[in-house]
Design a protein around this motif. Structure first.
Motif, short mmCIF file in Angstrom:
data_model
loop_
_atom_site.label_atom_id
_atom_site.label_comp_id
_atom_site.label_asym_id
_atom_site.label_seq_id
_atom_site.Cartn_x
_atom_site.Cartn_y
_atom_site.Cartn_z
N THR A 325 -22.05 111.22 -29.65
CA THR A 325 -21.80 112.73 -28.98
C THR A 325 -22.14 112.51 -27.50
O THR A 325 -21.50 113.10 -26.55
N GLU A 559 -19.29 113.39 -38.27
CA GLU A 559 -19.18 113.58 -36.88
C GLU A 559 -17.88 114.63 -36.44
O GLU A 559 -18.14 115.56 -35.75
N ARG A 562 -19.30 118.04 -37.39
CA ARG A 562 -20.38 118.41 -36.34
C ARG A 562 -19.63 119.05 -35.18
O ARG A 562 -20.06 119.89 -34.78
#
Length: 754
Positions: A325, A559, A562
């Motif tokens: 990230t 991911e 997220r």
């Protein structure tokens, strides 16, 4: 014999100073105060902002008219201990003095300016300690120039002293006719911004010593000798360990024609703040790039500061982050603030592996991708080989405090970087590994004051609140029954048992805390605020998310999911609350968030407390009447060990000047998930039957997943049918279509077999 006497004097001075520190620490433990009332005050003490004590402690009055100048000087020569609103405390340490000399402040000027600013005469013990401790600091430097390492000094005697050591002399790259001769050159003087302490004048108070110091700093003549290829780190080790002669590293990037130039410039709209400029002046003060660490609060623009450093060096840049990230965020920041072409930026993560630019570029990756020692995929092996073979002009180490020193050694040994810049908001750990960074990377170049940035409007004005939540009778009964075994801190190496986990879950899932959390979430959502609910315990995190009917992100969250949740939180006015586990502590940029409700934390970790506060420190619109525009709530179950841990965690923020307000009478609404007593009993049964250790293990496994995902090639055992496209298909063969149960005919030799 003379050298032996000098060494004895130095050791006695250091021993005397340590005895004074120990004696005053013992006195402080006994009576709770330090008594230096016997020190005589100067006649004009009211105009001087400092108290310099015999044990090396320095106190600064924040109300003084000389506060700004005194702060800039103190943060360069001493370590901050506590910086509350009115009086700041600092401490002189070998590391802080090394950092001061590394940025061009001479030992003589440290003593002179401290004496000038102090209300009392500078104690002789302190003066001797400073001079003896910094006897060899800053006398010589390890400079990379023309792609070769040189040992450089303004004093030829210092170079002769180093060359008297046989291992260092063997590393010198000299011609037979050189003898004791050195290369003579010039070096750019330290910029005026870093010598502002020399201009501090109290009623025309100046001295011949100050003028002499100024003349010494203005001297431009240098002497140097060249080292053999590959011996620079050995020389640095010999000088530091054998001779107590540390060599500061500098990169003369303007005289490095062998390395390709990176076409990077700041956009015309990019503006940096005064404290960012000040931190960069410490790094580039003499026209070269110094290796070191810059400490800025979360939300104060560490990334932009590093990008400005990269645009100054204009050489290949290697950026190391904690997770994927953060890698994406760094790429976006380079595109936002600079004119660097997108083709020059490459990513190297578990999921994205892009080619490095053949000449010069920026590579953004994670610590794990560089230091992984297992078997990689073919693509990964190709890229890591390119990373290790390339000469990097600048290495940027994001969140340097979170990675143990052993991993740093792997990074430094794997990558060839001329200059290293570490970035962090909290240069603290609960273990002793943080001090290793001074020598692995470099000294601390600059550290900003949190409260000063808040008053200037560069950080949000945060109201910190500790909410006391009494335990319900049923939960407290079980809490006492499970005892205190197994509580501990992972960073300090204390093992946490299953009984301790259950006990912890009991005070984290306290129904009173549940209701307080719901009240705060609903209250701030009605105001239009963006709320983050933090919980280290994954089991508790999911319980809170279900009860509040809000999305949750933890280690096992994919991911894509997220990013979807974070995107909705940022831009969707209907999604105003998100629940985060410890994965949200660092490298998640949520500038819209202005409220944090912390229901569970990692025991007494001061670093984590500061990192979580940093999630809401981005500048916000001013509140009405100039009040608070961000809120940090910590929910604590009373009469439990959580109160002890909470006090320990808050210490770092208190030292930065924050104050915590205690609330004991928060409204207790009826939570839909705990509407009755039976619901509380059901929750208690869930806690007692929860496999808390399994939940925690899954979280740790998910957090470590980035270190293994797609780095090693995956081997999956499959059938031939699967490879042929027949996976999941089954065939049955019958003797005839009209008699499916008839047994097939068998040869007479096999009829007797079953």
């Amino acid at each position: 014999m003379a050298e032996s006497k000098k060494g004895d004097v130095a050791s006695r001075a250091k021993q005397r100073f340590r005895e004074l520190q120990k004696r005053n620490e013992d006195d402080e433990e006994e009576v709770g105060i330090r008594d230096f009332s016997s020190l005589p005050l100067k006649a004009d003490h009211a105009q001087r902002p400092l108290w310099v004590c015999p044990d090396g402690a320095v106190f600064l009055e924040a109300s003084s008219s000389l506060y700004a100048a005194a702060y800039d000087f103190l943060v360069a020569v001493a370590e901050p201990v506590a910086r509350p609103e009115h009086v700041h405390q600092y401490k002189l340490t070998p590391h802080s003095l090394y950092a001061a000399v590394a940025v061009g402040i001479t030992p003589a000027s440290i003593c002179d300016v401290l004496d000038k600013l102090s209300k009392v005469k500078l104690p002789e013990d302190v003066k001797k300690y400073i001079l003896q401790c910094t006897k060899n600091f800053g006398r010589a430097k390890l400079v990379l120039r023309d792609n070769r390492h040189h040992v450089e000094s303004g004093d030829a005697a210092a170079l002769r002293e180093l060359l008297a050591h046989r291992p260092i002399r063997n590393c010198r790259d000299e011609l037979p006719e050189d003898g004791d001769r050195f290369e003579v050159g010039t070096a750019q003087q330290e910029i005026q911004a870093n010598r502002a302490y020399l201009d501090i004048d109290i009623d025309g108070d100046s001295s011949e010593e100050e003028e002499k110091v100024s003349e010494n700093i203005n001297a431009l003549r240098t002497y140097s000798f060249r080292l053999k290829q590959g011996t620079a780190q050995d020389v640095k080790k010999y000088a530091s360990q054998d001779l107590d002669f540390p060599l500061a590293e500098e990169y003369d990037f303007r005289r490095d024609p062998s390395t390709a130039t990176l076409p990077i410039d700041l956009r015309p709209s990019t503006k940096i703040r005064n404290y960012q400029e000040k931190s960069l002046s410490k790094m580039f003060g003499n026209g070269r790039a110094r290796s070191g660490i810059i400490v800025l609060p979360c939300g104060a623009g560490k990334t932009l500061t590093a990008i400005v450093a990269a645009s100054t060096v204009k050489r290949s840049v290697l950026v190391l982050c904690t997770n994927a990230t953060a890698v994406s965020q760094w790429k976006a920041q380079f595109a936002l603030w600079t004119t660097l072409p997108a083709s020059r930026v490459s990513l190297f993560t578990a999921e994205v592996k892009e080619d490095l630019h053949p000449e010069c570029g920026v590579l953004i990756t994670t610590y794990h991708m560089v230091t992984f020692s297992g078997k990689r995929s073919v693509r990964g092996e190709e890229l890591i080989k390119q990373v290790r073979e390339r000469e990097w002009g600048l290495m940027l180490l994001d969140e340097v405090h979170v990675v143990p020193a052993q991993m740093f050694r792997k990074v430094l040994s794997s990558c060839n970087a001329h200059c290293k810049l570490g970035l962090t908001a909290t240069l603290v750990r609960e273990d002793d590994l943080i001090t290793d960074l001074n020598f692995l990377i470099g000294p601390k170049l600059y550290e900003a004051n949190w409260m000063d940035l808040t008053h200037a409007g560069h950080l949000a004005n945060v109201q910190c609140v500790e909410v006391w939540c009494p335990m319900t009778a049923a939960f407290y009964r079980e809490y006492l029954r499970h005892g205190g075994a197994g509580l501990g801190n992972k960073e300090s190496g204390i093992v946490v048992s299953g009984a301790g986990r259950t006990r912890r879950l009991l005070y984290v899932l306290n129904p009173t805390k549940f209701r307080a959390c719901e009240y705060l979430v609903h209250f701030h959502e009605k105001r239009g605020d963006k709320v983050i609910v933090f919980s280290d315990d994954v089991f508790a995190l999911l319980a809170y998310a279900r009860a509040l009917e809000r999305p949750a992100i933890y280690g096992a969250t994919k991911e894509s999911e997220r990013q979807a949740v974070l995107g909705s939180f940022r831009f969707n006015p209907l999604v105003n609350t998100v629940c985060l586990s410890k994965v949200g502590d660092v490298a998640i940029d949520l500038p819209e968030a202005n409220v944090i409700v912390q229901v569970s934390s990692h025991f007494g970790s001061r670093r984590q407390e500061a990192q979580r506060l940093g999630r809401i420190l981005r500048p916000k619109a001013s509140a009405e009447g100039g009040g608070f525009n961000a809120f940090f709530y910590t929910l604590v179950s009373t009469d439990t060990t959580e109160m002890f841990y909470s006090t320990k965690r808050q210490q770092y923020l208190v030292d930065q000047g924050y104050t915590f307000k205690v609330v004991t009478d928060l409204p207790q609404p009826t939570l839909s998930a705990l509407a009755s007593e039976q619901d509380e009993i059901d929750l208690l049964n869930q806690v007692l039957n929860a496999d808390a250790l399994k939940e925690e293990a899954e979280e740790e496994k998910a957090l470590a997943k980035a270190a293994k995902d797609d780095i090693a090639p995956r081997r999956t055992q499959v059938s031939l049918a699967s490879m042929a496209g027949g996976d999941g298909v089954r065939y049955l063969e019958y003797g005839s279509t009209d008699a499916p149960k008839q047994k097939p005919k068998r040869h007479k030799l096999f009829r007797g077999r079953k």
